[in-house]
Write an enzyme that holds these catalytic residues in place. Structure first.
Site, PDB file in Angstrom:
ATOM      1  N   GLU A   1      45.461  -8.561  35.481  1.00 50.50           N
ATOM      2  CA  GLU A   1      44.760  -7.559  35.251  1.00 50.50           C
ATOM      3  C   GLU A   1      43.367  -7.599  35.812  1.00 50.50           C
ATOM      4  OE1 GLU A   1      45.115  -7.572  31.196  1.00 50.50           O
ATOM      5  OE2 GLU A   1      43.085  -8.369  30.834  1.00 50.50           O
TER       6      GLU A   1
ATOM      7  N   CYS B   1      35.862  -6.510  37.696  1.00 47.05           N
ATOM      8  CA  CYS B   1      36.037  -7.787  36.692  1.00 47.05           C
ATOM      9  C   CYS B   1      37.385  -8.458  37.093  1.00 47.05           C
ATOM     10  CB  CYS B   1      35.952  -7.479  35.272  1.00 47.05           C
ATOM     11  SG  CYS B   1      36.442  -8.933  34.129  1.00 47.05           S
TER      12      CYS B   1
ATOM     13  N   CYS C   1      45.567 -18.142  30.137  1.00 46.67           N
ATOM     14  CA  CYS C   1      44.312 -18.952  29.959  1.00 46.67           C
ATOM     15  C   CYS C   1      44.935 -20.266  29.046  1.00 46.67           C
ATOM     16  CB  CYS C   1      43.161 -18.334  29.636  1.00 46.67           C
ATOM     17  SG  CYS C   1      42.067 -19.421  29.421  1.00 46.67           S
TER      18      CYS C   1
ATOM     19  N   CYS D   1      40.745 -19.463  23.179  1.00 48.98           N
ATOM     20  CA  CYS D   1      39.847 -18.700  22.180  1.00 48.98           C
ATOM     21  C   CYS D   1      40.536 -17.854  21.263  1.00 48.98           C
ATOM     22  CB  CYS D   1      38.752 -18.071  23.205  1.00 48.98           C
ATOM     23  SG  CYS D   1      38.008 -18.993  24.564  1.00 48.98           S
TER      24      CYS D   1
ATOM     25  N   CYS E   1      40.822 -13.939  22.037  1.00 49.62           N
ATOM     26  CA  CYS E   1      41.161 -13.536  23.162  1.00 49.62           C
ATOM     27  C   CYS E   1      42.501 -13.035  23.465  1.00 49.62           C
ATOM     28  CB  CYS E   1      40.551 -14.394  24.533  1.00 49.62           C
ATOM     29  SG  CYS E   1      41.105 -14.171  25.955  1.00 49.62           S
TER      30      CYS E   1
ATOM     31  N   CYS F   1      39.497  -8.393  27.870  1.00 51.76           N
ATOM     32  CA  CYS F   1      40.121  -9.510  28.449  1.00 51.76           C
ATOM     33  C   CYS F   1      41.617  -9.664  27.866  1.00 51.76           C
ATOM     34  CB  CYS F   1      39.454 -10.885  28.139  1.00 51.76           C
ATOM     35  SG  CYS F   1      39.906 -12.128  28.979  1.00 51.76           S
TER      36      CYS F   1
HETATM   37  S1  SF4 Z   1      37.734 -15.840  26.455  1.00 58.43           S
HETATM   38 FE1  SF4 Z   1      39.926 -15.699  26.909  1.00 58.43          FE
HETATM   39  S2  SF4 Z   1      40.129 -16.076  29.137  1.00 58.43           S
HETATM   40 FE2  SF4 Z   1      38.041 -16.492  28.492  1.00 58.43          FE
HETATM   41  S3  SF4 Z   1      38.260 -19.126  28.492  1.00 58.43           S
HETATM   42 FE3  SF4 Z   1      38.552 -17.885  26.391  1.00 58.43          FE
HETATM   43  S4  SF4 Z   1      40.620 -17.887  26.119  1.00 58.43           S
HETATM   44 FE4  SF4 Z   1      40.396 -18.056  28.463  1.00 58.43          FE
END
Ligand code: SF4
Length: 341
Positions: A89, A102, A109, A113, A116, A330
């Site tokens: 995306e 962006c 990932c 986090c 996210c 995100c």
């Molecule tokens: S915010 Fe999301 S994309 Fe960014 S490092 Fe943390 S888990 Fe990964």
């Protein structure tokens, strides 16, 4: 076959020379592909043998738009399909100074986090430099204008894909290509300290953004697993090194979550951490994400939080998430899409 967008002009020159062709063919090809000509047959200034060799060895692969959504605020979110069938995306935002894109640097990932959506399905693979560049090119084609700014803040941790992101920064800056100034590029990280030092030593004029989101290691560990590896103290030391090495200011991202990290005590603690640095804080009221129970802070808390930082001499602005009506935070749109198929 390799994607032609992965190659620098110098690499393409060297390739032509190895093929027994003159090096200047590379510049001819670059001129075509950066003007939007992706058909080798249409590259008439090349002789037939150079065209054939190109076709046998390379694809000219821009990602294709699988889905796009336009927000009320003008933000456009694209789901882009890659050659291997993966979906990424990319978000295009319109500001008074032009279009900012962006980009994603990884498919998914692995950083985990908790706020996210990008990390919910884990990491699939790194993107190549050409695939990151392809997002900027696809965005430029869609809006029909030059893209003036790029932020590496989409899915993935850019510094976890260090080599390809460094290569992307060189490609996007190349004067024969998009010729985008590094000063108009922001790279975000959740705080990979060893890579921040490595990046600092490259002395690029990009903006580095640190996703901090908490003021103590204990509270940060609850939302960002990377905090188990690197403390806030270590991050701040690496940021000081980065600022000294590059002469660039570093920004800190702080997502405000109601009742979690938005108290007056948090604001004072954040000011204490950052006061000695010449830095800027972006306060971001979190988007509500359906897998998570976080709620954005109230307007009153946000204003109070910002005022405390400003009163302590820490520059702070509130950055509203753009495109919240189209799953623009995100990883949200990609995740919604993958759930449907
Ligand atoms: S915010 Fe999301 S994309 Fe960014 S490092 Fe943390 S888990 Fe990964």
């Amino acid at each position: 076959m390799q994607n032609l967008f992965d190659l620098s002009l110098e690499e393409l020159k060297a390739w032509f020379v190895r093929q027994g062709e003159p090096a200047f063919r590379a510049k001819q090809v670059y001129d075509y592909i950066y003007k939007g000509c992706y058909e080798v047959e249409a590259m008439k200034t090349l002789n037939a043998s150079a065209r054939m060799k190109l076709q046998e060895n390379f694809t000219i692969a821009l990602p294709r738009i699988v889905e796009k959504r336009m927000s009320k605020d003008g933000t456009v979110k694209m789901l882009l399909g890659l050659e291997d069938g993966n979906i990424i995306e990319t978000v295009i935002m319109k500001y008074h100074y032009g279009y900012s894109v962006c980009v994603s640097c990884q498919i998914g990932c692995k950083m985990g986090c908790s706020f996210c959506a990008s990390t919910k399905g884990g990491m699939v693979r790194n993107l190549t430099a050409g695939e990151i560049l392809g997002q900027v090119l696809a965005a430029g084609q869609l809006v029909g204008e030059r893209i003036s700014h790029v932020v590496c803040m989409g899915s993935g941790e850019p510094l976890d894909n260090f080599e390809e992101v460094m290569k992307f920064l060189a490609l996007v800056n190349a004067k024969e290509g998009l010729n985008l100034s590094h000063r108009n590029i922001t790279v975000s990280t959740c705080g990979l300290v060893d890579k921040i030092y490595e990046l600092a030593d490259k002395k690029l004029q990009i903006t580095l953004a640190i996703s901090l989101h908490a003021v103590t290691d204990e509270s940060r560990k609850k939302i960002m697993p990377i905090a188990n590896k690197y403390s806030i103290h270590e991050i701040l030391n690496s940021v000081k090194y980065y600022m000294n090495a590059t002469g660039r200011r570093v920004t800190f991202e702080y997502a405000l979550v109601r009742g979690s990290n938005d108290t007056e005590a948090d604001a004072h603690a954040l000011a204490d951490l950052l006061r000695s640095l010449k830095t800027h804080v972006n306060l971001i009221p979190v988007n509500t994400i359906k897998e998570m129970l976080y709620l954005p802070s109230s307007d009153e808390s946000i204003t109070r939080f910002q005022k405390i930082l400003l009163d302590h001499g820490v520059e702070a602005t509130v950055r509203r998430e753009m495109g919240s009506d189209i799953d623009a935070a995100c990883g949200q749109l990609r995740r919604s899409y993958l759930e449907k198929i």
